[in-house]
Design an enzyme around this catalytic site. Structure first.
Site, PDB file in Angstrom:
ATOM      1  CG  ASP A  32      -2.417   0.798   0.916  1.00 52.11           C
ATOM      2  OD1 ASP A  32      -2.110   1.907   0.042  1.00 52.11           O
ATOM      3  OD2 ASP A  32      -3.346   0.536   1.958  1.00 52.11           O
ATOM      4  CG  ASP A  33      -0.016   4.785  -0.333  1.00 49.53           C
ATOM      5  OD1 ASP A  33      -0.314   4.542  -1.211  1.00 49.53           O
ATOM      6  OD2 ASP A  33      -0.110   5.619   0.762  1.00 49.53           O
ATOM      7  CB  CYS A  70      -6.107   2.854  -1.569  1.00 48.94           C
ATOM      8  SG  CYS A  70      -4.695   4.327  -0.714  1.00 48.94           S
ATOM      9  NE  ARG A  74      -6.355  -1.980  -0.762  1.00 51.41           N
ATOM     10  CZ  ARG A  74      -5.397  -1.843  -0.332  1.00 51.41           C
ATOM     11  NH1 ARG A  74      -5.422  -0.581  -1.817  1.00 51.41           N
ATOM     12  NH2 ARG A  74      -4.642  -2.113   0.219  1.00 51.41           N
ATOM     13  CE  LYS A 131      -6.420   0.906   2.410  1.00 51.53           C
ATOM     14  NZ  LYS A 131      -5.310   2.277   2.185  1.00 51.53           N
ATOM     15  CG  HIS A 133      -9.943   1.816   1.190  1.00 51.87           C
ATOM     16  ND1 HIS A 133      -8.571   2.278   0.343  1.00 51.87           N
ATOM     17  CD2 HIS A 133     -10.471   2.437   1.372  1.00 51.87           C
ATOM     18  CE1 HIS A 133      -9.121   3.470   0.145  1.00 51.87           C
ATOM     19  NE2 HIS A 133     -10.000   4.218   1.089  1.00 51.87           N
ATOM     20  CG  HIS A 219      -1.651   4.337   3.294  1.00 48.45           C
ATOM     21  ND1 HIS A 219      -2.063   5.146   4.131  1.00 48.45           N
ATOM     22  CD2 HIS A 219      -2.716   4.804   2.674  1.00 48.45           C
ATOM     23  CE1 HIS A 219      -3.241   5.902   4.017  1.00 48.45           C
ATOM     24  NE2 HIS A 219      -3.560   5.767   2.658  1.00 48.45           N
ATOM     25  CG  ASP A 341      -2.113   0.652  -3.097  1.00 51.19           C
ATOM     26  OD1 ASP A 341      -1.312   1.581  -2.707  1.00 51.19           O
ATOM     27  OD2 ASP A 341      -3.089   0.960  -1.681  1.00 51.19           O
ATOM     28  CG  ASN A 342      -1.501   4.741  -4.819  1.00 53.41           C
ATOM     29  OD1 ASN A 342      -2.507   3.402  -3.813  1.00 53.41           O
ATOM     30  ND2 ASN A 342      -0.334   4.280  -3.025  1.00 53.41           N
ATOM     31  CE  LYS A 398      -2.583   7.585  -2.166  1.00 53.31           C
ATOM     32  NZ  LYS A 398      -2.680   7.062  -0.562  1.00 53.31           N
TER      33      LYS A 398
END
Length: 552
Positions: A32-33, A70, A74, A131, A133, A219, A341-342, A398
């Site tokens: 994540d991130d 994010c 997903r 997560k 989300h 993240h 994710d990004n 991002k």
């Protein structure tokens, strides 16, 4: 005659059972991130020996396109669709605007099938940790047998040290694992639950399993054990300028960027109406490290050291999972996919923020406050300049459809079927390709409907030909997020920006010569610009993209 028929039926059943037993287990690990070049095997200085080992067992793509944020990523990953087709065009919400259409519903629509739903139909057990989300319906309603992770299914971040923020589903299921006070750190706990779920999955020996480990690290809030943070302080006291140059040199040695490539200048800090949110750097380039006072540099080194520690704990978890698969004889026939994710997250200026997002608060930590960064109850981000390091050598971050926002590392391993290779796979991949790839590997047939309702055909394609080294046809890859736009076809890419000082218009880049998007060719190649802009607009209209979307 009957004996021959019986023998043939028995042989057929035996062959079918053998084929069933050869279906791979599937493990998807989502960071994540994580920045494009944060991993060691992509040139980063953060120690990631276990993820690097995974890369040696399999192959690496030059990059994988994500959806710039994010939750839309997903949604795209789990459905095989563009995020707008799946219902999360920009962000998850429980109160969608009545004027923006189904693309902005803010949760997964019922016009699709998810990876766990598809694999469950093919006899897999399905497990998720981390997560979600994507709002409600949640992971159990959308195909997972079991879930441990974020209690708030809309949340983008939680305190990593707070057990009450996480829950076991289905509701009423007792938590299998317990932790003494102060011993709960959720990046490690997520790995613990992944291993626990694998233990449970193996109880049903006739079923292959699918496990989705969707980390919330690294993240913000950046948090990690003190001793882990301390290990990285000497590295990050050297600053982002030196580390960017060193990363770039390693990326050249890896063949990830061309030997003749030039490291671009530091990216700009996006424009903010309230300059305090951008730490006074709204619309300006990130500052050089040496221009900052010593106390600010020490605060920033602690922020980045904490981020690196989070990545290190993700990597340690990957090592534990690989060891477990080896111990149980499953590593060879497990399809493992690792991505993020990004691109790295700039929010919102070079010094990061503290406390609530977007209120303009950034603390300068000294003394005990500095030593306490990353511990329970803290809430800090690491800022745009470290994010610029994370995305070396790409532009922006991002939220944007520039390469720094939509490019992730992608590692795929399946030793029983795919030969390992050090060569980069250069064909463009997208997270929406994961569902058709996994379906093809598992022998699962994509249906025309789900629960009696028609569903959209997948927008992604199987990456198995790419993984086998086969040539694949060229395709356009569109992106859109909160006013930002992009479209790639072959080596050509157009970008529509936002939060910038210059007037916003389409830009055109040749990624084969300019992967950092520094030289706009729109004036030289107007016909190519128009071709790609028309293709983006046709896609946007088909998918219900809000063309009046705010660029804020």
């Amino acid at each position: 005659m009957k004996s021959w028929a019986s023998a043939i039926l028995l042989l057929s059943a035996t062959l079918l059972a053998a084929a069933e037993s050869r279906r791979p287990n599937v493990l998807v690990i989502l960071a994540d991130d994580l920045g494009y070049s944060d991993l060691g095997c992509y040139g980063g200085e953060i120690p990631t020996p276990n993820i690097d080992r995974l890369a040696k067992l399999g192959v690496r793509f030059e990059k994988c396109t994500n959806s710039a944020r994010c939750c839309p990523t997903r949604a795209s990953l789990i459905t095989g669709l563009h995020p707008h087709e799946a219902g999360i065009g920009d962000f998850v919400t429980a109160k969608p605007s009545p004027n923006r259409g189904p693309a902005y519903t803010g949760h997964l629509l019922d016009n699709n099938i998810t990876i766990p739903e598809l694999l469950k139909q093919s006899g897999y057990s399905t497990w998720m940790v981390g997560k979600w989300h994507m709002g409600s319906p949640g992971p159990i309603q959308r195909g997972f047998d079991a879930y441990y992770g974020y209690k708030n299914l809309q949340a983008h971040s939680n305190d990593q040290w707070e057990p009450a923020a996480y829950a076991r589903l289905p509701a009423g299921t007792p938590a299998e694992l317990a932790y003494a006070p102060g011993k709960f750190f959720v990046t490690d706990v997520f790995t613990d639950y992944a291993l626990e779920f694998l233990r449970q999955a193996r109880a049903t020996k006739d079923k292959p399993w699918f496990l989705f480990l969707a980390h919330s690290s690294p993240h913000f809030p950046v948090q990690a054990p003190k001793e882990s943070i301390d290990r990285h302080m000497a590295t990050y006291r050297r600053g982002w300028d030196v580390l960017r140059a060193e990363r770039f040199t390693r990326m050249k040695a890896l063949g990830l960027v061309a030997a003749a490539a030039v490291l671009p200048p530091l990216s700009m800090v996006p424009v903010e109406a309230n300059n305090a949110i951008a730490n006074g750097y709204s619309g300006k380039p990130n500052p050089s490290w040496d221009s900052l006072p010593a106390d600010r540099r020490e605060d920033l080194a602690r922020r980045m050291g904490t981020f690196a520690a989070m990545v290190e704990h993700v990597d340690q978890g990957v090592g534990r999972l690989l060891a477990d698969l080896e111990q149980h004889g499953e590593l060879a026939n497990t399809l493992v996919v690792f991505t993020s994710d990004n691109g790295a997250c700039y929010e919102w200026g070079p010094f990061g923020f503290d406390g609530a997002s977007r209120v303009g608060r950034t603390d300068l930590h000294v003394g005990e406050a500095l030593a306490g960064m990353g511990q329970a109850g803290t809430h800090s981000s690491y800022g745009s300049a470290w994010a610029n390091l994370g995305n070396t050598p790409l532009n922006l971050y991002k939220h944007f459809c520039n390469e720094g926002g939509i490019s992730s590392p992608l590692i795929v391993s399946w030793p029983a079927t795919l030969k390992p290779s050090v060569a980069w796979i250069r064909s463009p991949a997208h997270v929406m390709d994961f569902l058709p790839t996994i379906a093809a590997a598992a022998g699962a047939t994509y249906p025309a409907e789900r629960a009696g309702k028609p569903i959209l055909p997948t927008s992604g394609r199987s990456l198995l030909p790419d993984l086998r080294g086969e040539a694949t046809p060229e395709r356009g890859i569109p992106t859109a997020h909160e006013g930002a736009r992009g479209y790639r076809l072959g080596n050509w890419k157009i970008v529509w920006g936002k939060r910038q000082t210059a007037p916003v218009t389409w830009q055109l880049f040749d990624l084969s010569k300019d992967p950092s998007e520094q030289h706009d060719l729109a004036a030289q190649r107007p016909e190519k610009l128009k071709e790609l802009a028309d293709a983006w607009m046709a896609w946007a209209k088909r998918c219900g993209v809000d063309l009046a979307s705010s660029s804020s």
